[in-house]
Scaffold this motif. Structure first.
Motif, mmCIF file in Angstrom:
data_model
loop_
_atom_site.group_PDB
_atom_site.id
_atom_site.type_symbol
_atom_site.label_atom_id
_atom_site.label_comp_id
_atom_site.label_asym_id
_atom_site.label_seq_id
_atom_site.Cartn_x
_atom_site.Cartn_y
_atom_site.Cartn_z
ATOM 1 N N GLN A 1 0.818 -1.213 0.000
ATOM 2 C CA GLN A 1 0.000 0.000 0.000
ATOM 3 C C GLN A 1 0.851 1.262 0.000
ATOM 4 O O GLN A 1 1.883 1.333 0.661
ATOM 5 N N GLY A 2 0.361 2.249 -0.732
ATOM 6 C CA GLY A 2 0.981 3.558 -0.745
ATOM 7 C C GLY A 2 -0.069 4.634 -0.942
ATOM 8 O O GLY A 2 -1.174 4.363 -1.431
ATOM 9 N N ILE A 3 0.276 5.856 -0.580
ATOM 10 C CA ILE A 3 -0.626 6.996 -0.745
ATOM 11 C C ILE A 3 -0.417 7.560 -2.148
ATOM 12 O O ILE A 3 0.710 7.867 -2.543
ATOM 13 N N TRP A 4 -1.501 7.691 -2.870
ATOM 14 C CA TRP A 4 -1.460 8.266 -4.213
ATOM 15 C C TRP A 4 -2.131 9.626 -4.229
ATOM 16 O O TRP A 4 -3.186 9.822 -3.616
ATOM 17 N N LEU A 5 -1.529 10.550 -4.969
ATOM 18 C CA LEU A 5 -2.217 11.774 -5.373
ATOM 19 C C LEU A 5 -2.713 11.540 -6.786
ATOM 20 O O LEU A 5 -1.926 11.185 -7.669
ATOM 21 N N GLY A 6 -3.998 11.706 -6.992
ATOM 22 C CA GLY A 6 -4.560 11.632 -8.340
ATOM 23 C C GLY A 6 -4.659 13.042 -8.888
ATOM 24 O O GLY A 6 -5.434 13.847 -8.377
ATOM 25 N N GLU A 7 -3.855 13.338 -9.878
ATOM 26 C CA GLU A 7 -3.920 14.660 -10.521
ATOM 27 C C GLU A 7 -4.805 14.504 -11.750
ATOM 28 O O GLU A 7 -4.465 13.756 -12.671
ATOM 29 N N HIS A 8 -5.938 15.182 -11.742
ATOM 30 C CA HIS A 8 -6.934 14.996 -12.790
ATOM 31 C C HIS A 8 -7.000 16.156 -13.783
ATOM 32 O O HIS A 8 -7.816 16.112 -14.701
ATOM 33 N N ARG A 9 -6.147 17.156 -13.610
ATOM 34 C CA ARG A 9 -6.094 18.278 -14.559
ATOM 35 C C ARG A 9 -4.860 18.132 -15.439
ATOM 36 O O ARG A 9 -3.852 17.569 -15.029
ATOM 37 N N ASN A 10 -4.932 18.685 -16.631
ATOM 38 C CA ASN A 10 -3.785 18.645 -17.541
ATOM 39 C C ASN A 10 -2.652 19.551 -17.072
ATOM 40 O O ASN A 10 -1.490 19.203 -17.227
ATOM 41 N N GLN A 11 -2.988 20.701 -16.507
ATOM 42 C CA GLN A 11 -1.992 21.628 -15.977
ATOM 43 C C GLN A 11 -2.577 22.269 -14.728
ATOM 44 O O GLN A 11 -3.190 23.329 -14.792
ATOM 45 N N ALA A 12 -2.323 21.650 -13.584
ATOM 46 C CA ALA A 12 -3.014 22.053 -12.359
ATOM 47 C C ALA A 12 -2.225 22.976 -11.458
ATOM 48 O O ALA A 12 -2.797 23.768 -10.742
ATOM 49 N N GLY A 13 -0.938 22.868 -11.415
ATOM 50 C CA GLY A 13 -0.142 23.636 -10.466
ATOM 51 C C GLY A 13 0.120 22.845 -9.206
ATOM 52 O O GLY A 13 -0.269 21.681 -9.083
ATOM 53 N N PRO A 14 0.795 23.478 -8.249
ATOM 54 C CA PRO A 14 1.112 22.790 -6.987
ATOM 55 C C PRO A 14 -0.160 22.434 -6.213
ATOM 56 O O PRO A 14 -1.203 23.047 -6.400
ATOM 57 N N ARG A 15 -0.035 21.453 -5.334
ATOM 58 C CA ARG A 15 -1.169 21.015 -4.508
ATOM 59 C C ARG A 15 -0.783 21.107 -3.034
ATOM 60 O O ARG A 15 0.392 21.016 -2.673
ATOM 61 N N ARG A 16 -1.815 21.250 -2.175
ATOM 62 C CA ARG A 16 -1.603 21.341 -0.730
ATOM 63 C C ARG A 16 -2.416 20.262 -0.023
ATOM 64 O O ARG A 16 -3.558 20.010 -0.369
ATOM 65 N N LEU A 17 -1.779 19.661 0.975
ATOM 66 C CA LEU A 17 -2.428 18.694 1.854
ATOM 67 C C LEU A 17 -2.416 19.258 3.265
ATOM 68 O O LEU A 17 -1.394 19.805 3.695
ATOM 69 N N LEU A 18 -3.493 19.098 3.991
ATOM 70 C CA LEU A 18 -3.504 19.422 5.410
ATOM 71 C C LEU A 18 -3.401 18.101 6.163
ATOM 72 O O LEU A 18 -4.259 17.224 6.018
ATOM 73 N N ALA A 19 -2.332 17.947 6.917
ATOM 74 C CA ALA A 19 -2.082 16.724 7.682
ATOM 75 C C ALA A 19 -2.358 17.000 9.158
ATOM 76 O O ALA A 19 -1.811 17.941 9.739
ATOM 77 N N THR A 20 -3.214 16.187 9.762
ATOM 78 C CA THR A 20 -3.530 16.308 11.182
ATOM 79 C C THR A 20 -3.210 14.967 11.834
ATOM 80 O O THR A 20 -3.781 13.939 11.492
ATOM 81 N N LEU A 21 -2.281 15.021 12.780
ATOM 82 C CA LEU A 21 -1.822 13.815 13.469
ATOM 83 C C LEU A 21 -2.320 13.860 14.905
ATOM 84 O O LEU A 21 -2.175 14.869 15.610
ATOM 85 N N ASN A 22 -2.907 12.761 15.337
ATOM 86 C CA ASN A 22 -3.334 12.609 16.714
ATOM 87 C C ASN A 22 -2.784 11.290 17.210
ATOM 88 O O ASN A 22 -2.973 10.257 16.583
ATOM 89 N N GLY A 23 -2.056 11.336 18.325
ATOM 90 C CA GLY A 23 -1.500 10.092 18.824
ATOM 91 C C GLY A 23 -0.873 10.238 20.197
ATOM 92 O O GLY A 23 -0.811 11.330 20.759
ATOM 93 N N CYS A 24 -0.415 9.121 20.700
ATOM 94 C CA CYS A 24 0.209 9.109 22.003
ATOM 95 C C CYS A 24 1.268 8.018 22.058
ATOM 96 O O CYS A 24 1.357 7.181 21.163
ATOM 97 N N GLU A 25 2.018 8.020 23.115
ATOM 98 C CA GLU A 25 3.022 6.971 23.298
ATOM 99 C C GLU A 25 2.355 5.720 23.855
ATOM 100 O O GLU A 25 1.394 5.788 24.601
ATOM 101 N N ALA A 26 2.874 4.581 23.441
ATOM 102 C CA ALA A 26 2.353 3.306 23.946
ATOM 103 C C ALA A 26 2.747 3.132 25.411
ATOM 104 O O ALA A 26 3.776 3.618 25.836
ATOM 105 N N ARG A 27 1.904 2.439 26.141
ATOM 106 C CA ARG A 27 2.196 2.180 27.551
ATOM 107 C C ARG A 27 2.645 0.778 27.754
ATOM 108 O O ARG A 27 2.334 -0.116 27.090
#
Length: 142
Positions: A116-142
């Motif tokens: 498995q891998g993360i894909w960006l699907g670019e569906h325009r012929n000339q789209a320009g740069p893209r932005r992703l908002l990444a939100t991480l939520n986590g904790c240390e294992a006990r």
């Protein structure tokens, strides 16, 4: 722990692009997260995110070929045509595949399957740069 960061991706050609490493490199705090969730939201309406095959590039080619046949340019019933013949098909493809992914994090890494891998699907012929908002939520294992 909550962490949020915008990830900037360069302009890419139309098609599907493996961006797993780009996402991981942009989030050095991922290594501090032993148990968590990463939510990725693409900040665009004419591109998509999906989780799929990370090894054989023919899979990315074939999905792009399928979508181009499923939603070709210049369909006579499309009204939204001011931004070019590829724009409305790009919106349809983005809606079909989606613009968000939520991924498990385990032991400081994305918990992806072997192929498995993360894909960006670019569906325009000339789209320009893209932005992703990444939100991480986590904790240390006990």
């Amino acid at each position: 722990m909550w962490y949020q960061q915008e990830i900037h991706l360069p302009e890419m050609a139309r098609g599907f692009h493996l961006i797993t490493d780009d996402v991981a490199r942009a989030l050095p705090c991922l290594s501090d997260c032993h148990i968590g969730m990463l939510h990725l939201q693409l900040m665009h309406t004419s591109a998509s995110l999906t989780l799929n095959e990370n090894t054989d590039p023919d899979v990315r080619h074939d999905l792009d070929a399928f979508l181009r046949r499923l939603v070709p340019e210049d369909l006579p019933y499309f009204r939204h045509t001011l931004e070019g013949p590829d724009d409305m098909p790009a919106h349809v493809a983005a809606s079909l595949l989606g613009t968000q992914l939520t991924l498990a994090v385990r032991d400081g890494r994305l918990a992806l399957g072997t192929w498995q891998g993360i894909w960006l699907g670019e569906h325009r012929n000339q789209a320009g740069p893209r932005r992703l908002l990444a939100t991480l939520n986590g904790c240390e294992a006990r």
